[in-house]
Scaffold this active site. Structure first.
Site, PDB file in Angstrom:
ATOM      1  N   HIS A 245     -82.425 -31.761  22.752  1.00  0.00           N
ATOM      2  CA  HIS A 245     -82.050 -31.977  24.157  1.00  0.00           C
ATOM      3  C   HIS A 245     -82.394 -33.406  24.509  1.00  0.00           C
ATOM      4  CE1 HIS A 245     -81.812 -31.443  28.500  1.00  0.00           C
ATOM      5  NE2 HIS A 245     -81.152 -30.325  28.245  1.00  0.00           N
TER       6      HIS A 245
ATOM      7  N   ASP B 245     -78.733 -23.104  25.349  1.00  0.00           N
ATOM      8  CA  ASP B 245     -77.531 -22.528  24.733  1.00  0.00           C
ATOM      9  C   ASP B 245     -77.833 -21.657  23.529  1.00  0.00           C
ATOM     10  OD1 ASP B 245     -76.550 -25.598  25.687  1.00  0.00           O
ATOM     11  OD2 ASP B 245     -75.451 -23.827  26.359  1.00  0.00           O
TER      12      ASP B 245
HETATM   13  C1  SDX Z   1     -76.965 -28.877  27.348  1.00  0.00           C
HETATM   14  O1  SDX Z   1     -78.496 -32.854  29.868  1.00  0.00           O
HETATM   15  C2  SDX Z   1     -78.681 -31.610  30.135  1.00  0.00           C
HETATM   16  O2  SDX Z   1     -79.474 -31.249  30.981  1.00  0.00           O
HETATM   17  C3  SDX Z   1     -77.789 -30.660  29.341  1.00  0.00           C
HETATM   18  C4  SDX Z   1     -78.028 -29.169  29.573  1.00  0.00           C
HETATM   19  C5  SDX Z   1     -77.765 -28.798  31.007  1.00  0.00           C
HETATM   20  O3  SDX Z   1     -78.323 -27.797  31.447  1.00  0.00           O
HETATM   21  O4  SDX Z   1     -76.914 -29.477  31.635  1.00  0.00           O
HETATM   22  O5  SDX Z   1     -79.376 -28.841  29.254  1.00  0.00           O
HETATM   23  C6  SDX Z   1     -77.102 -28.319  28.717  1.00  0.00           C
HETATM   24  O6  SDX Z   1     -76.079 -29.678  27.127  1.00  0.00           O
HETATM   25  C7  SDX Z   1     -77.982 -28.523  26.286  1.00  0.00           C
HETATM   26  C8  SDX Z   1     -77.757 -29.303  24.946  1.00  0.00           C
HETATM   27  C9  SDX Z   1     -76.643 -28.524  24.206  1.00  0.00           C
HETATM   28  N1  SDX Z   1     -76.195 -29.314  23.017  1.00  0.00           N
HETATM   29  C10 SDX Z   1     -76.453 -28.876  21.788  1.00  0.00           C
HETATM   30  O7  SDX Z   1     -77.163 -27.880  21.506  1.00  0.00           O
HETATM   31  C11 SDX Z   1     -75.757 -29.702  20.701  1.00  0.00           C
HETATM   32  C12 SDX Z   1     -76.787 -30.023  19.600  1.00  0.00           C
HETATM   33  N2  SDX Z   1     -77.757 -31.021  20.147  1.00  0.00           N
HETATM   34  C13 SDX Z   1     -77.497 -32.423  19.854  1.00  0.00           C
HETATM   35  O8  SDX Z   1     -76.120 -32.760  19.891  1.00  0.00           O
HETATM   36  C14 SDX Z   1     -78.429 -33.341  20.632  1.00  0.00           C
HETATM   37  O9  SDX Z   1     -79.684 -32.841  20.511  1.00  0.00           O
HETATM   38  C15 SDX Z   1     -78.178 -33.619  22.101  1.00  0.00           C
HETATM   39  C16 SDX Z   1     -76.781 -34.095  22.350  1.00  0.00           C
HETATM   40  C17 SDX Z   1     -78.431 -32.395  22.905  1.00  0.00           C
HETATM   41  C18 SDX Z   1     -79.164 -34.707  22.518  1.00  0.00           C
HETATM   42  O10 SDX Z   1     -78.780 -35.852  21.914  1.00  0.00           O
HETATM   43  P1  SDX Z   1     -79.685 -37.191  22.049  1.00  0.00           P
HETATM   44  O11 SDX Z   1     -80.695 -37.116  23.129  1.00  0.00           O
HETATM   45  O12 SDX Z   1     -78.752 -38.348  22.051  1.00  0.00           O
HETATM   46  O13 SDX Z   1     -80.563 -37.108  20.772  1.00  0.00           O
HETATM   47  P2  SDX Z   1     -80.229 -37.810  19.443  1.00  0.00           P
HETATM   48  O14 SDX Z   1     -78.838 -37.435  19.048  1.00  0.00           O
HETATM   49  O15 SDX Z   1     -80.568 -39.253  19.604  1.00  0.00           O
HETATM   50  O16 SDX Z   1     -81.272 -37.092  18.439  1.00  0.00           O
HETATM   51  C19 SDX Z   1     -82.484 -37.696  18.083  1.00  0.00           C
HETATM   52  C20 SDX Z   1     -82.634 -37.391  16.603  1.00  0.00           C
HETATM   53  C21 SDX Z   1     -81.520 -37.982  15.745  1.00  0.00           C
HETATM   54  O17 SDX Z   1     -82.070 -38.166  14.446  1.00  0.00           O
HETATM   55  P3  SDX Z   1     -82.655 -39.638  14.048  1.00  0.00           P
HETATM   56  O18 SDX Z   1     -81.542 -40.628  14.373  1.00  0.00           O
HETATM   57  O19 SDX Z   1     -83.864 -39.818  14.953  1.00  0.00           O
HETATM   58  O20 SDX Z   1     -82.998 -39.547  12.587  1.00  0.00           O
HETATM   59  O21 SDX Z   1     -82.561 -35.971  16.382  1.00  0.00           O
HETATM   60  C22 SDX Z   1     -81.419 -35.662  15.578  1.00  0.00           C
HETATM   61  C23 SDX Z   1     -80.501 -36.878  15.625  1.00  0.00           C
HETATM   62  O22 SDX Z   1     -79.756 -36.983  14.416  1.00  0.00           O
HETATM   63  N3  SDX Z   1     -80.810 -34.479  16.188  1.00  0.00           N
HETATM   64  C24 SDX Z   1     -80.414 -33.394  15.518  1.00  0.00           C
HETATM   65  C25 SDX Z   1     -79.966 -32.498  16.514  1.00  0.00           C
HETATM   66  N4  SDX Z   1     -80.085 -33.064  17.723  1.00  0.00           N
HETATM   67  C26 SDX Z   1     -80.585 -34.306  17.514  1.00  0.00           C
HETATM   68  N5  SDX Z   1     -80.399 -33.093  14.202  1.00  0.00           N
HETATM   69  C27 SDX Z   1     -79.917 -31.867  13.885  1.00  0.00           C
HETATM   70  N6  SDX Z   1     -79.478 -30.940  14.759  1.00  0.00           N
HETATM   71  C28 SDX Z   1     -79.493 -31.234  16.096  1.00  0.00           C
HETATM   72  N7  SDX Z   1     -79.076 -30.328  16.963  1.00  0.00           N
END
Ligand code: SDX
Length: 444
Positions: A321, A379
């Site tokens: 998140h 989710d």
């Molecule tokens: C919602 O904003 C809100 O409030 C949203 C929400 C709401 O109520 O409105 O809470 C609802 O959207 C919940 C989130 C639902 N999305 C998912 O479950 C999709 C999977 N999650 C990822 O796509 C991601 O975690 C995000 C989009 C939610 C957050 O992305 P960020 O903050 O840009 O984080 P990031 O991509 O920079 O991740 C940091 C690290 C990275 O690795 P490094 O570059 O540090 O090596 O964590 C890794 C990412 O590669 N990572 C994941 C991951 N999420 C982040 N690796 C594997 N699986 C994942 N799900």
């Protein structure tokens, strides 16, 4: 056990000191005000930075940017805290009806008996949509994604109601707000029924909000449909848990759209469009697709490895998140609701649920996820519960949109009523071609 209120530092909103910016190229310094809110990080007020120094700030994805003042929701991502008008989500999910939460988000206080009765009656008597909307909706292909139907149909409310309403007229805002709250369930249910090929079911004024929505979704003309208490409670809790979430992508979209004084129906349609993405509101559907793709607990290690592989676009849907670097408090409550629904519907050995529990256990022990604080989010469990209740995966984002519509319209109302309201217009860092003259086509 009674819920323990989290201990939060409470600040005095307003000026809280200054910071000094030093431009090393010429030694110039520039003081910036620091502002405090009630809870949470202080902000450096950079509103005059460009005008006074010629510099923009740079923050793609808004990782460090507070875009507005708001009194509606507070999130502490490190501690997994979510408050609506100061009330913890855990207490609201356990005790409040969705319409109580709607009133709270809109007006800032929990309603007393007479206020709730009047609000409930107002919303109830706006739940029908214009009959012509049925033929509008029937213009869609039968297999259209419910979110395609929701975006178009909610946007079309602008056509069915005064598209050029004066957003600065409090009465016009109130009517539009009540219509959005009241008609979203009817439209979501119509999208569901249309996909099923079943006749639309009209709202019933003798049912509460959650029960009425379930009745519009699952009743058929051929026989009476009884909404069980468990399902009505689970749907009520689902809607409460999705009601608002500070300046998430779709809410920020609604605010930006509304800042141009567009009709609120068009702004809510813009919010639905943003929520549709799998990285946001589409994640609940993506969680189910992921669990079905994993298929068996023996394959979990393979997918955990793929989630870590930077060359593999696969992500563990339902984990991570932007704000929560702790367990999403909504996921914890939804996990409980999921158990209740599966137990009551005798689906507790639902394979996908068992697979989800095993995936959660493994991920929470894996250093990659622990180091990056990738905990289950809202989710992760919602899809399993919704599936058990009888919704197909494509309906999940539409159900998220239904819950979030009160957050969108409350934040829109707060934005429009702000004395400082102006059009949102971010700037950029230009990385394109340097200035150059036009070259006639025969010289290129
Ligand atoms: C919602 O904003 C809100 O409030 C949203 C929400 C709401 O109520 O409105 O809470 C609802 O959207 C919940 C989130 C639902 N999305 C998912 O479950 C999709 C999977 N999650 C990822 O796509 C991601 O975690 C995000 C989009 C939610 C957050 O992305 P960020 O903050 O840009 O984080 P990031 O991509 O920079 O991740 C940091 C690290 C990275 O690795 P490094 O570059 O540090 O090596 O964590 C890794 C990412 O590669 N990572 C994941 C991951 N999420 C982040 N690796 C594997 N699986 C994942 N799900």
């Amino acid at each position: 056990m009674a819920y323990q209120l989290p201990q939060l530092e409470t600040l005095q909103p307003g000026e809280a000191g200054r910071v000094t910016l030093t431009f090393h190229e010429d030694g110039r310094t520039y003081d910036l005000p620091v502002l405090a809110g009630t809870h949470g990080p202080k902000v450096v007020d950079v509103q005059r930075l460009y005008r006074d120094t010629g510099y923009f700030t740079f923050d793609p994805g808004f990782l460090s940017t507070a875009s507005c003042d708001s009194t509606i929701t507070y999130i502490d991502g490190e501690r997994g805290i979510l408050l609506h008008r100061g009330y913890p989500i855990e207490e609201l999910a356990a005790n409040a009806s969705f319409l109580e939460v709607c009133y709270l988000l809109l007006y800032g206080a929990l309603p007393n008996h007479s206020e709730l009765t009047e609000f409930d009656r107002t919303i109830t008597y706006h739940t029908m949509v214009q009959e012509k909307m049925k033929s509008f909706l029937e213009g869609y292909r039968r297999d259209s994604d419910p979110m395609a139907v929701m975006v178009g149909t909610v946007g079309a409310l602008s056509a069915f109601y005064s598209a050029h309403m004066d957003v600065h007229d409090p009465q016009a805002r109130a009517i539009a707000t009540h219509r959005i709250i009241a008609k979203m369930p009817t439209i979501a249910a119509m999208a569901f029924k249309y996909a099923l090929g079943q006749p639309f079911v009209y709202p019933r004024n003798d049912l509460d909000y959650a029960a009425n929505f379930l009745h519009m979704c699952f009743a058929v003309p051929a026989e009476p449909y009884h909404v069980t208490k468990v399902q009505a409670r689970a749907m009520n809790r689902f809607l409460v848990l999705h009601a608002d979430h500070e300046q998430n992508a779709s809410t920020a979209t609604v605010r930006i759209a509304g800042s141009s004084r567009a009709t609120p129906y068009a702004c809510i349609a813009a919010g639905i469009a943003s929520l549709w993405g799998p990285a946001h509101g589409g994640a609940n559907a993506a969680v189910m697709a992921m669990l079905e793709k994993i298929g068996h607990r023996d394959r979990i290690p393979e997918f955990i490895a793929r989630a870590k592989d930077k060359n593999d676009p696969f992500r563990l849907m339902g984990f991570g998140h932007r704000v929560y670097k702790n367990y999403d408090p909504r996921a914890r409550v939804l996990r409980e609701s999921c158990h209740e629904v599966l137990d009551e519907l005798d689906k507790k050995d639902e394979p996908l649920f068992e697979l989800a529990m095993e995936l959660e256990r493994i991920a929470l022990e894996d250093s990659y996820f622990v180091e990056r604080k990738l905990f289950p989010n809202v989710d992760f469990y919602s899809g399993i519960m919704l599936r058990a209740m009888g919704y197909p995966t494509p309906m999940f984002p539409a159900l998220f949109a239904l819950g979030r519509s009160i957050g969108w319209i409350s934040q829109w109302k707060e934005m429009i009523e702000s004395p400082a309201q102006r059009i949102d217009r971010p700037r950029q860092r230009y990385m394109g071609a340097p200035v150059r003259s036009y070259v006639p086509v025969d010289q290129r």
